[in-house]
Write an enzyme that holds these catalytic residues in place. Structure first.
Site, PDB file in Angstrom:
ATOM      1  N   LYS A  60       1.108  -0.688   0.075  1.00  0.00           N
ATOM      2  CA  LYS A  60      -0.073   0.606  -0.548  1.00  0.00           C
ATOM      3  C   LYS A  60       0.909   1.535  -0.028  1.00  0.00           C
ATOM      4  O   LYS A  60       0.419   2.671  -0.699  1.00  0.00           O
ATOM      5  CB  LYS A  60      -1.023   0.036   0.995  1.00  0.00           C
ATOM      6  CG  LYS A  60      -2.190   0.726   1.322  1.00  0.00           C
ATOM      7  CD  LYS A  60      -3.495   0.423   2.421  1.00  0.00           C
ATOM      8  CE  LYS A  60      -3.855   1.813   2.651  1.00  0.00           C
ATOM      9  NZ  LYS A  60      -5.299   1.635   3.593  1.00  0.00           N
ATOM     10  N   GLU A  94     -11.343   6.096   4.819  1.00  0.00           N
ATOM     11  CA  GLU A  94     -11.664   5.294   6.262  1.00  0.00           C
ATOM     12  C   GLU A  94     -11.782   5.825   7.608  1.00  0.00           C
ATOM     13  O   GLU A  94     -12.450   4.924   8.090  1.00  0.00           O
ATOM     14  CB  GLU A  94      -9.973   4.570   6.156  1.00  0.00           C
ATOM     15  CG  GLU A  94      -9.716   3.487   4.965  1.00  0.00           C
ATOM     16  CD  GLU A  94      -8.323   2.854   5.376  1.00  0.00           C
ATOM     17  OE1 GLU A  94      -7.451   4.074   5.811  1.00  0.00           O
ATOM     18  OE2 GLU A  94      -8.011   2.693   4.112  1.00  0.00           O
TER      19      GLU A  94
END
Lengths: 198, 622
Positions: B79, B180
């Site tokens: 990521k 998120e």
């Protein structure tokens, strides 16, 4: 009030010019009730957000995107007094064109900051020493409080604008009343003239 | 057949947390959400791939377990490289156990090489997504092709686009990219019917975000957000590892960075364990297996660990202060502080967050599951449910253009609610000029060169006029995902100009198409193994049933018939142990024919028994 929805509850195309007050169903005034604005914004957000139209897809989803963008922009405009007042002036063609008078520094301040500007230029990229720092901080505090005062002044001016609006409405009411009397007298004079002519 | 019926009835959308260290998948069921586990019962998928000893690509837990022994062929924390070109990725690569694929030009997307395969970061992420998709399809018994995927709030355009690409490569239509911290707020909001102002502190394996939201009757409005897409638990592990290394006699002046990858990974692994252990205990003994050396031990206290981690944690606090400032709120106005992400399990973090925000933070929804659960809530909203809920998120980075002299002119400031748009007027410098070029960037720095380039846009089709005459209005729009769209119109002629974007990095859509196409070639192989799997599953259950039936009805069968059934059973057993799907199919057909009579015998026995007063349950349980 401008409704984004058509009779069958689907989204209509965005109008060329969108009046922010009208979108929120509010009167075009300089002062607004923050709570009322927020409630209207949240309510419209629920209805217009693209996520709501995901399942419907295609044109409706694209319209939702356009309307949401316009909604967010309208909310930003009305939320803060300076933005709201600017929108008002523009709506009434009272905002001077770019590059003219309003963009230049007010004359009375120019002299005051002349020395300050020189100090900042001399400083360049360097950090200020203790004495300079104290001086700059003092100036900052001063201008900061004047900025706050300006904020209050704009609020006062907004209230003035609305008072003028209300006054105008009252005046219009008086004019309408006077018109009523005028029509009445016109008719009466007509009848009297006819009688006196015989 | 029942399967198809279910698939038709409801088009399920998955909620996926594509994390640095772990990835999870969740689904919304009516008014609640749940995490979908693997067929083996694992609730999360370690975001790792590796080559096993046979040179085969493995995903998840078995891959992660190889990171200390085989760091060069184990890929973790990909990521960190999403949305980066190969050159910029190198800046973040020094602590990784593996090497990034070398690429001189800055045009190539960050990639890794495993065996004879080179995979871009989105392709690696796609492997995790594909695995989670498989878990969901097995669990729900239907095929799934739609998902909501979360990203750090601070992810820029390129990083978001890379995430979308990963979804597409994995065969998922990504309906929405959700931030998120916002997803976490959704999960809490759904559960608790939250009202008021809330701070979400999201500290994961590789990224940090902090968002301040206001929740009002189902509307989740983000007021401000900030973060760092390269700040996480991995950095804390490294800091601890460095300190542990400096204690060894191997040290003197040597730095951990200069050591072999195997040694680095050994220390990082020990550091990670120490971090976890010291969250529960006050002091532990660290044991490290060093290659070709006796094992090395040292004592470590929680205080010492916290001092190693402190500078990194301090950075998260400093960002949090900025965001609180940007929101215009005072800490006393916050109703709740929510902790999200594995790194918030550290007592140090919990203490510091409580101090900063002046209240005890909450983590009653598992910090490692809450984001996936929130993504599932968003999926539900997209499917048309939860009509009172809507997410009003913001763009985390200012969007602007490069102007004369290299300055950065902001069009849409950060923390602007999306969708949003801004228009800018352009004109030509030269008579008859039909094209205009402009450079779009994201960031907060004064100079364009210090910000993140999104790409160059070339506007063409401007009708030729004298210099300065055309009035080209360019509208920059950010959609709900925070992704950029550009439209242009020349106002004098009324003509729509066409825009070509040359992205500074990222896979072009042609590249993504090519990747998907090549995966179809592999799919033929995958398809075969899928068929084999299905047949073996069926064979297994048939074998069980036949064996049971034989046992129960053995007395009621003629010896010849029993032998027939047993032979068919043996054939099926043999094919089950083999790898030929056709052989299994044949064996299944044969046994079905053969056992027709057996079924009748069973049925009669059941009836007979029930006449004699026994229940069906008694019979089947004998």
């Amino acid at each position: 009030m401008t409704s984004p929805f058509t009779a069958d509850a689907s989204l209509a195309p965005l109008p060329e010019k969108l009046d922010p007050w009208s979108l929120f169903g509010m009167e075009e005034r300089a002062q607004i009730d923050a709570g009322e604005l927020k409630r209207a914004y949240l309510d419209l957000s629920r209805k217009l957000h693209p996520d709501r139209f995901q399942a419907k897809g295609g044109e409706q989803a694209e319209l939702a995107l356009a309307w949401s963008t316009a909604l967010n922009d309208a909310y930003r405009t009305l939320k803060e007094t300076p933005a709201r007042l600017e929108a008002l002036l523009r709506a009434h063609k009272l905002m001077p064109a770019e590059g003219t008078q309003n963009e230049k520094t007010p004359q009375d301040l120019l002299m005051e900051v002349f020395e300050l500007r020189e100090t900042l230029e001399d400083l360049g990229d360097a950090a200020p020493n203790d004495a300079q720092r104290a001086d700059l901080q003092e100036k900052r505090d001063d201008f900061s409080s004047r900025m706050s005062a300006l904020k209050t002044e704009l609020d006062t001016l907004a209230a003035s604008w609305d008072e003028a609006l209300d006054q105008r409405a009252k005046t219009a009411q008086s004019i309408v009343e006077a018109f009523g009397y005028r029509r009445f007298f016109q008719r009466l004079l007509g009848e009297l003239d006819k009688a006196l002519a015989r | 057949m029942l399967r198809d019926l279910l698939a038709e009835q409801r088009n399920t959308i998955l909620g996926i947390d594509l994390g640095t260290t772990n990835s999870l998948v969740a689904v919304a069921v009516d008014c609640s959400t749940r995490i979908i586990a693997s067929p083996e019962g694992d609730v999360s998928l370690p975001s790792a791939i590796a080559l096993n000893d046979a040179g085969k690509l493995i995903v998840g837990k078995p891959a992660r377990e190889r990171r200390v022994s085989n760091p060069g062929s184990t890929i973790t924390s990909i990521k960190r490289f999403m949305g980066l070109d190969a050159a910029s990725a190198q800046e973040h690569a020094s602590h990784a156990g593996y090497e990034l694929t070398q690429n001189e030009s800055s045009e190539g997307v960050a990639s890794v090489t495993l065996g004879d395969q080179t995979l871009s970061a989105p392709e690696v992420s796609a492997l995790y997504l594909r695995e989670l998709k498989r878990w969901a399809e097995t669990d729900l018994g239907k095929s799934i092709d739609k998902a909501v995927i979360t990203v750090p709030a601070y992810f820029n355009e390129a990083q978001r686009q890379a995430t979308r690409d990963a979804g597409r490569i994995a065969g998922l239509e990504v309906l929405r990219i959700v931030n998120e911290p916002t997803a976490a707020a959704l999960a809490y909001g759904l559960q608790q019917d939250q009202q008021g102002k809330v701070a979400v502190f999201d500290f994961g394996g590789g990224t940090f975000d902090v968002s301040i939201l206001e929740l009002t009757e189902g509307v989740f409005e983000v007021l401000a957000t900030g973060g760092d897409t390269h700040l996480g638990g991995d950095d804390i592990d490294w800091a601890i590892a460095e300190q542990l290394f400096s204690r060894t006699l191997l040290a003197s002046d040597a730095k951990l960075e200069a050591q072999s990858k195997e040694l680095q990974q050994a220390f990082i692994h020990a550091a990670e364990n120490a971090k976890i252990q010291l969250s529960k205990h006050a002091r532990i003994t660290v044991i490290i297996d060093l290659p070709g050396q006796p094992e090395w031990t040292t004592e470590l206290t929680r205080e010492e660990l916290e001092s190693f981690a402190a500078p990194i944690v301090e950075r998260t606090l400093s960002i949090s202060r900025e965001v609180l400032n940007a929101s215009g709120l005072d800490q006393s106005e916050l109703a709740e502080v929510l902790l999200v992400g594995g790194s918030t399990r550290m007592p140090l973090v919990q203490r510091k967050v409580a101090e900063l925000f002046g209240k005890s933070p909450r983590w009653d929804i598992d910090p490692e599951q809450v984001v996936a659960l929130g993504a599932a809530v968003q999926a539900r909203i997209l499917a048309g449910g939860l009509e009172h809920m809507v997410l009003l998120d913001v763009t985390p980075l200012s969007l602007g253009l490069e102007t004369w002299g290299g300055a950065f002119d902001i069009l849409i400031p950060r923390n602007t609610t999306v969708p949003a748009s801004a228009s800018e007027g352009f004109t030509t410098n030269v008579d008859g000029q039909t094209k205009i070029k402009f450079h779009v960037l994201q960031g907060e720095r004064e100079l364009a060169s210090d910000n993140r380039s999104l790409g160059e846009f070339v506007l063409s089709g401007i009708p030729p006029m004298s210099a300065g005459e055309p009035r080209v209005e360019v509208t920059f729009s950010l959609d709900a995902d925070g992704l950029l769209q550009v439209k242009a119109k020349e106002r004098v002629s009324g003509q729509e100009a066409s825009i070509e974007m040359r992205p500074s990095s990222g896979l072009s859509s042609e590249q993504v198409d090519a990747i998907i196409k090549s995966s179809y070639d592999n799919a033929a192989e995958d398809f075969q193994s899928r068929i084999l799997l299905d047949r073996r599953t069926e064979a297994e259950s048939v074998l069980r049933a036949v064996n049971k039936a034989l046992k129960q009805s053995s007395d009621d069968l003629t010896p010849e018939y029993k032998a027939q059934v047993e032979a068919a059973r043996d054939q099926l057993q043999a094919s089950f142990e083999g790898a030929n799907p056709d052989a299994i199919k044949q064996a299944l057909e044969h046994i079905n024919e053969t056992t027709e009579e057996l079924a009748t015998v069973q049925m009669n026995a059941v009836l007979a028994h029930s006449v004699r007063g026994k229940t069906l349950d008694d019979v089947s349980n004998s």
